[in-house]
Design a protein around this motif. Structure first.
Motif, PDB file in Angstrom:
ATOM      1  N   PHE A 191     112.339  -4.590   4.545  1.00 45.75           N
ATOM      2  CA  PHE A 191     113.252  -3.575   4.707  1.00 45.75           C
ATOM      3  C   PHE A 191     114.673  -3.926   4.784  1.00 45.75           C
ATOM      4  O   PHE A 191     114.881  -4.356   5.790  1.00 45.75           O
ATOM      5  CB  PHE A 191     112.561  -2.558   5.803  1.00 45.75           C
ATOM      6  CG  PHE A 191     111.283  -2.225   5.833  1.00 45.75           C
ATOM      7  CD1 PHE A 191     111.019  -1.113   5.038  1.00 45.75           C
ATOM      8  CD2 PHE A 191     110.241  -2.893   6.499  1.00 45.75           C
ATOM      9  CE1 PHE A 191     109.729  -0.675   4.747  1.00 45.75           C
ATOM     10  CE2 PHE A 191     108.992  -2.214   6.460  1.00 45.75           C
ATOM     11  CZ  PHE A 191     108.770  -1.122   5.640  1.00 45.75           C
ATOM     12  N   GLY A 229     105.485  -4.056  16.467  1.00 44.64           N
ATOM     13  CA  GLY A 229     106.706  -4.568  15.158  1.00 44.64           C
ATOM     14  C   GLY A 229     106.172  -5.707  14.725  1.00 44.64           C
ATOM     15  O   GLY A 229     106.642  -6.342  14.163  1.00 44.64           O
ATOM     16  N   GLY A 271     103.815  -5.855  12.343  1.00 40.38           N
ATOM     17  CA  GLY A 271     103.751  -5.956  10.899  1.00 40.38           C
ATOM     18  C   GLY A 271     102.264  -5.167  10.556  1.00 40.38           C
ATOM     19  O   GLY A 271     101.914  -5.117   9.119  1.00 40.38           O
ATOM     20  N   GLN A 328     102.814   2.330   0.604  1.00 38.51           N
ATOM     21  CA  GLN A 328     103.969   1.746   0.257  1.00 38.51           C
ATOM     22  C   GLN A 328     103.700   0.467  -0.519  1.00 38.51           C
ATOM     23  O   GLN A 328     102.674  -0.181  -0.424  1.00 38.51           O
ATOM     24  CB  GLN A 328     104.684   0.857   1.604  1.00 38.51           C
ATOM     25  CG  GLN A 328     104.826   1.670   2.845  1.00 38.51           C
ATOM     26  CD  GLN A 328     105.638   1.270   4.149  1.00 38.51           C
ATOM     27  OE1 GLN A 328     105.530  -0.082   4.096  1.00 38.51           O
ATOM     28  NE2 GLN A 328     106.300   1.985   4.837  1.00 38.51           N
TER      29      GLN A 328
HETATM   30  N1  LIG Z   1     110.001   2.151   6.779  1.00 43.46           N
HETATM   31  C1  LIG Z   1     110.366   1.283   7.501  1.00 43.46           C
HETATM   32  N2  LIG Z   1     111.941   1.137   7.267  1.00 43.46           N
HETATM   33  C2  LIG Z   1     112.376   0.026   8.159  1.00 43.46           C
HETATM   34  N3  LIG Z   1     111.647  -0.864   8.849  1.00 43.46           N
HETATM   35  C3  LIG Z   1     110.459  -0.661   8.899  1.00 43.46           C
HETATM   36  C4  LIG Z   1     109.823   0.364   8.078  1.00 43.46           C
HETATM   37  N4  LIG Z   1     108.594   0.236   8.805  1.00 43.46           N
HETATM   38  C5  LIG Z   1     108.258  -0.723   9.684  1.00 43.46           C
HETATM   39  N5  LIG Z   1     109.519  -1.381   9.897  1.00 43.46           N
HETATM   40  C6  LIG Z   1     109.569  -2.686  10.644  1.00 43.46           C
HETATM   41  O1  LIG Z   1     108.713  -3.437  10.012  1.00 43.46           O
HETATM   42  C7  LIG Z   1     108.459  -4.147  11.332  1.00 43.46           C
HETATM   43  C8  LIG Z   1     106.873  -4.124  11.470  1.00 43.46           C
HETATM   44  O2  LIG Z   1     106.337  -2.828  11.644  1.00 43.46           O
HETATM   45  P1  LIG Z   1     105.066  -2.314  11.839  1.00 43.46           P
HETATM   46  O3  LIG Z   1     104.375  -2.569  10.601  1.00 43.46           O
HETATM   47  O4  LIG Z   1     104.904  -0.755  12.111  1.00 43.46           O
HETATM   48  O5  LIG Z   1     104.531  -3.079  13.095  1.00 43.46           O
HETATM   49  P2  LIG Z   1     103.274  -2.929  14.157  1.00 43.46           P
HETATM   50  O6  LIG Z   1     102.400  -1.743  13.511  1.00 43.46           O
HETATM   51  O7  LIG Z   1     102.427  -4.077  13.988  1.00 43.46           O
HETATM   52  O8  LIG Z   1     103.613  -2.407  15.291  1.00 43.46           O
HETATM   53  C9  LIG Z   1     109.072  -3.561  12.620  1.00 43.46           C
HETATM   54  O9  LIG Z   1     110.306  -4.278  13.027  1.00 43.46           O
HETATM   55  C10 LIG Z   1     109.380  -2.164  11.859  1.00 43.46           C
HETATM   56  O10 LIG Z   1     110.655  -1.770  12.694  1.00 43.46           O
END
Ligand SMILES: Nc1ncnc2c1ncn2[C@@H]1O[C@H](COP(=O)(O)OP(=O)(O)O)[C@@H](O)[C@H]1O
Ligand SMILES: [Mg+2]
Lengths: 316, 255
Positions: free
Chosen positions: B14, B40, B42, B54
């Motif tokens: 991202f 966070g 992933g 996505q």
């Molecule tokens: N749509 C997005 N835009 C920008 N950053 C994102 C987005 N989705 C997730 N992130 C970032 O990607 C990382 C992984 O997030 P995520 O997959 O939700 O983690 P988890 O589900 O393990 O808590 C985090 O740092 C989050 O802030």
């Protein structure tokens, strides 16, 4: 429970309003209860019933759906189709042309909402002025005469006390729409998207396409209403649809459709239409000026929304 | 046997942030795979890629050995991947049967109209709920009045009826009471017993050890460990998640 109680509360209100109106009339204007008055109420109900059905569908479909252009569509369709007749359109094509024109104007609304993403309130407020203004501009404000005489019996005749257009248009379309809403997948989609658009989209419902069709349907019904006014008055009047947006919205809300979409049925709307026309007729009967009648509808609208607030609070 | 899903070198950026980096993971039918990791790490990003919500920035997804590119959740659903979005995916004003079939109603076309075949849908839902041993007394009751666990059961029945062969559940028990959580975990096992693959994301180590056959730990966008349940302990998994475990330190250094 919370979800049904809102429309149900309003149906109850409508019932009470009906009783109150009938009670008052029985006490103070018993002469109201005569066949000629009933016939006149039905005669005046057709146009409002048709556009209210379109309004109800648009509101049911949610997404802040509202069609403020219903009245302007009735006016413009009446004018355009009579201009077409005067320009040489064969008379027998007038009915399909009017309905089709209505559909096209509704398509305009639907495209503004679904393709351009305009808020329905703003989009249809725009076309209310656009369509309404066009109807006036094209005619300089005067009527366009020349409706083929063979249409008059449709606009003025009755079977017993019931006008032909009520039998031929109102009853069939209300029954058809009620069946579609309750018995087909489309009806389910409308209720689902009206209530929770995200869930509907995730479930694969083509929300934008359905919504576009709802606005088109509202236009088609406005086209039918325009045709009824032509057959009734014998001429196209550029302001014939005035105030229909307000009255149809009142009918939809009094009839139990949630302004947020997703909940409500069409027979409540028909009952509300008959109530509103009866109220207006009763006021006419009691020599209350027409301007007050519009005020009364506004009051009714506010009353219903107030009751909504209370019901929501009780349920919260 | 080829795994149902093979993810190879999956990366997602991202902007400047690497949310996923070189993740390899296999998912087998009949198996519950738990994804663990700090907030966070992933996990959600990874399952969103699997679900077609996505696109990945790098790497390849194979379904039964064939590479796929999902343009939408619809594509993924056609390939047999059903995601249970928590609250979002049910319409509370509709009943259980209506929700299970929403958007793909069983109909009979007469005069061009898609008339609902209520009895057929009702029977199918009765069967599904019985097979799942879900405690939903009245399939004609609105989902709006149901508990979180019952809603999960409705969503699972929906996923199954869609022919879901991989069911993804992202923190399905996060908002549930203990008894409800038990029921959902039971449903998860039922799915695996029906030869579905299940991906379960959960922060509750106890729950994970109760239902998962295998666990994958994510940390800062990388998969740092994979363990069979029999070959690990809650303490080891917690250490991997928090970074106290030597493997986690090695991974941190490599990053
Ligand atoms: N749509 C997005 N835009 C920008 N950053 C994102 C987005 N989705 C997730 N992130 C970032 O990607 C990382 C992984 O997030 P995520 O997959 O939700 O983690 P988890 O589900 O393990 O808590 C985090 O740092 C989050 O802030
Ligand atoms: Mg997450």
């Amino acid at each position: 429970m919370k979800l049904t109680s809102l429309p149900k509360a309003r149906i109850l209100v409508l019932f009470v309003l009906w009783l109150a109106l009938l009670g008052l009339l029985a006490m103070f204007a018993p002469a109201f209860f005569q066949p000629a008055v009933l016939r006149s109420i039905l005669q005046f109900s057709t146009v409002l019933a048709l556009v209210s059905l379109g309004q109800a569908l648009v509101v049911l479909g949610g997404g802040a759906g509202i069609d403020l252009a219903v009245g302007a569509m009735v006016s413009l369709v009446a004018i355009l189709s009579m201009l077409a007749v005067r320009a040489g359109l064969p008379g027998f094509l007038l009915p399909p042309a009017a309905i089709l024109l209505g559909g096209l104007l509704g398509l305009g609304n639907g495209l503004l909402v679904t393709r351009l993403g305009l808020l329905p309130l703003i989009a249809t407020l725009g076309t209310l002025f656009l369509y309404g203004g066009l109807a006036l501009a094209l005619t300089g404000g005067g009527p366009v005469p020349g409706v083929p005489a063979w249409l008059f019996p449709f606009g003025r005749g009755t079977l017993g006390l019931v006008p032909w257009h009520f039998l031929a248009f109102v009853l069939p379309v209300f029954v058809l729409v009620a069946l579609i809403l309750s018995q087909t997948a489309w009806g389910r989609w409308v209720r689902a998207m009206g209530f929770r658009e995200n869930a509907a989209r995730l479930a694969g419902i083509p929300v934008s396409r359905v919504r576009l069709l709802l606005y088109v349907t509202s236009g088609l019904l406005a086209g039918m209403a325009a045709l009824v006014t032509l057959a009734w008055f014998g001429s196209a009047r550029p302001n014939i649809g005035q105030n229909l947006e307000l009255e149809s919205l009142a009918a939809v809300l009094v009839g139990g459709v949630s302004i947020l979409g997703g909940a409500g049925g069409v027979f409540g709307v028909l009952a509300a239409v008959l109530f509103i026309v009866s109220l207006k007729t009763a006021m006419q009967f009691s020599n209350i000026a027409t301007t007050w009648q519009v005020g009364a509808i506004g009051l009714l609208l506010i009353l219903v929304l107030l009751i909504d607030r209370r019901t929501v609070r009780w349920n919260a | 046997m080829t795994p149902f899903v093979q993810a190879r070198g999956i990366g997602k950026s991202f902007g400047g942030l690497k949310a996923l980096d070189g993740v390899d993971l296999d998912i087998h039918q009949g198996e519950v795979l738990a994804l663990l990791g700090d907030n966070g790490a992933g996990k959600s990003t990874f399952v969103k890629i699997l679900a077609g919500a996505q696109p990945q920035s790098r790497g390849e997804i194979r379904i039964e050995g064939r590479p796929v590119a999902f343009a939408s959740p619809h594509d993924a659903a056609r390939a047999g991947i059903a995601t249970i979005y928590q609250e979002l995916a049910l319409s509370e004003n509709l009943n259980v049967v209506e929700n299970v079939f929403l958007g793909r109603e069983v109909v009979r076309r007469v005069l061009g109209f898609p008339w609902l075949r209520r009895r057929a849908m009702r029977q199918r839902v009765d069967t599904l709920l019985r097979e799942l041993d879900a405690h939903i007394p009245d399939p004609l009751a609105r989902v709006g009045g149901m508990s979180g666990g019952q809603r999960q059961a409705v969503a699972i029945a929906r996923a199954l009826d869609q022919g879901g062969r991989l069911v993804i559940m992202d923190e399905p028990t996060a908002a549930l009471a203990v008894a409800e959580t038990r029921k959902v975990l039971k449903l998860v096992r039922q799915l695996a017993a029906r030869n579905c693959a299940v991906i379960l994301i959960s922060h509750n180590i106890g729950d994970v050890f109760e239902v998962a056959d295998r666990m994958a730990v994510f940390r800062r966008g990388r998969k740092i460990a994979e363990r069979q349940r029999a070959a690990t302990t809650p303490d080891e998994i917690v250490a991997l998640i928090t970074g106290a475990h030597p493997d986690a330190r090695t991974a941190d250094l490599a990053a």
